[in-house]
Design an enzyme around this catalytic site. Structure first.
Site, PDB file in Angstrom:
ATOM      1  N   SER A  86       0.830  -1.200   0.000  1.00  0.00           N
ATOM      2  CA  SER A  86       0.000   0.000   0.000  1.00  0.00           C
ATOM      3  C   SER A  86       0.870   1.258   0.000  1.00  0.00           C
ATOM      4  O   SER A  86       1.675   1.457  -0.913  1.00  0.00           O
ATOM      5  CB  SER A  86      -0.943  -0.035   1.204  1.00  0.00           C
ATOM      6  OG  SER A  86      -1.852   1.029   1.173  1.00  0.00           O
ATOM      7  N   HIS A 192      -7.942   0.935  -1.218  1.00  0.00           N
ATOM      8  CA  HIS A 192      -7.819  -0.156  -2.188  1.00  0.00           C
ATOM      9  C   HIS A 192      -9.155  -0.701  -2.668  1.00  0.00           C
ATOM     10  O   HIS A 192      -9.393  -1.909  -2.698  1.00  0.00           O
ATOM     11  CB  HIS A 192      -6.925  -1.263  -1.624  1.00  0.00           C
ATOM     12  CG  HIS A 192      -5.592  -0.744  -1.182  1.00  0.00           C
ATOM     13  ND1 HIS A 192      -4.714  -0.163  -2.067  1.00  0.00           N
ATOM     14  CD2 HIS A 192      -5.035  -0.645   0.050  1.00  0.00           C
ATOM     15  CE1 HIS A 192      -3.651   0.249  -1.397  1.00  0.00           C
ATOM     16  NE2 HIS A 192      -3.831  -0.019  -0.121  1.00  0.00           N
TER      17      HIS A 192
END
Length: 308
Positions: A86, A192
């Site tokens: 991430s 996400h």
């Protein structure tokens, strides 16, 4: 055999995390560069109050990751592969030479601010363990709620993102299906998933004005789950992973198959170390938040000598 540097995303941050970094000229240089780039003392970003906002968290994660990776390289411990989970992808891009540190800091600040402004309240993330992807997808399909698969961290560890009331309902449904754990994460935004497409678009536009170079070693693509070797693909991953599922287990398994046998996780994380240990029992994984950097550098040099 090879060495992979791992750069954690949000979750492991804590007050004073930058002051806990090892004393080393490269760490000091990195902290000074961060302060100069941001126009403020970098330590102002690591207070308990400051870390309540995702942009400050991402700034601190990027700084810590770059500082310790520079320390390791200065001590002769160079990576053969890099991967950032991430937000950690930006520090990974710096480590492999694709991105300048100053640009990475500006980008993660933009990334965090866009995430925070898009969903200032009422959204977040959760994690489910003990169910495989198809089982979680079946729960989501039946629920028909605004909740999405965010991270595929392991075959039976899956993160979800969405509106909090809906997220809680899905987590309870996962428990009913036999999940070992189904609980919220310390995240205030729905990372996400398609909810963050506008933030991804803003990042893509910002990256158009930033120099991105071919990585010096393979870089782990978050959302494609592939080893990336060109500037164009790294640029795309940095911009778009925020709005797509992170296929972490898939890409780290690929790097293991390519020869990674020593995984070194940069501070302040330990979660990626735990995932690597569980997935690859014959490899070694160490978290630099608990393992001395001189020991880690020695392990990396020995790994390189075995290949020579």
């Amino acid at each position: 055999m090879g060495v992979m540097f791992l750069f954690p995303g949000q979750g492991g941050q804590r007050e004073g995390m930058l002051r806990e970094l090892p004393e080393h000229r490269e760490v000091e240089r990195t902290l000074e560069e961060a302060s100069d780039t941001l126009g403020r003392d970098i330590h102002e970003f690591e207070t308990a109050e400051a870390l309540r906002t995702t942009d400050n968290v991402q700034i601190c994660l990027c700084t810590a990751g770059v500082a310790v990776s520079r320390l390791l390289e200065a001590e002769g411990a160079r990576p053969d592969f890099v991967g950032g989970h991430s937000a950690g992808a930006f520090a990974a891009a710096v480590s492999c030479g694709s991105l300048d540190f100053a640009d990475a800091l500006r980008l993660v600040r933009l990334r965090g601010r866009r995430m925070r402004s898009a969903y200032p309240s009422g959204y977040g993330m959760g994690v489910v363990t003990g169910l495989v992807r198809r089982q979680v997808e079946a729960v989501l399909s039946a629920a028909k709620l605004p909740v999405y698969i965010a991270n595929l961290n392991a075959p039976t560890q899956i993160a979800l993102a969405g509106e909090l009331t809906a997220l809680d309902a899905v987590l309870e449904a996962c428990k009913a299906k036999g999940a070992n754990r189904a609980s919220r994460l310390n995240m205030s935004v729905p990372s996400h998933c398609e909810l963050l497409r506008p933030a991804a678009q803003a990042l893509e536009e910002a990256l158009d004005s930033v120099e991105v170079r071919d990585p010096s070693v393979p870089y782990a693509g978050n959302y494609k789950g592939r080893a990336l070797r060109t500037a164009a693909l790294v640029r795309e991953d940095l911009a778009r992973n925020i709005a797509h599922t992170v296929r972490w287990h898939e890409v780290v398994t690929l790097f293991y198959e390519l020869g990674a046998r020593l995984f070194l996780e940069m501070p302040p994380g330990q979660a990626l170390t735990g995932l690597a240990r569980a997935a690859f029992p014959d490899a070694r994984a160490e978290a630099l938040s608990v393992t001395r950097t001189d020991n880690a550098a020695l392990l990396a040099r020995r790994e390189r000598e075995r290949r020579a």
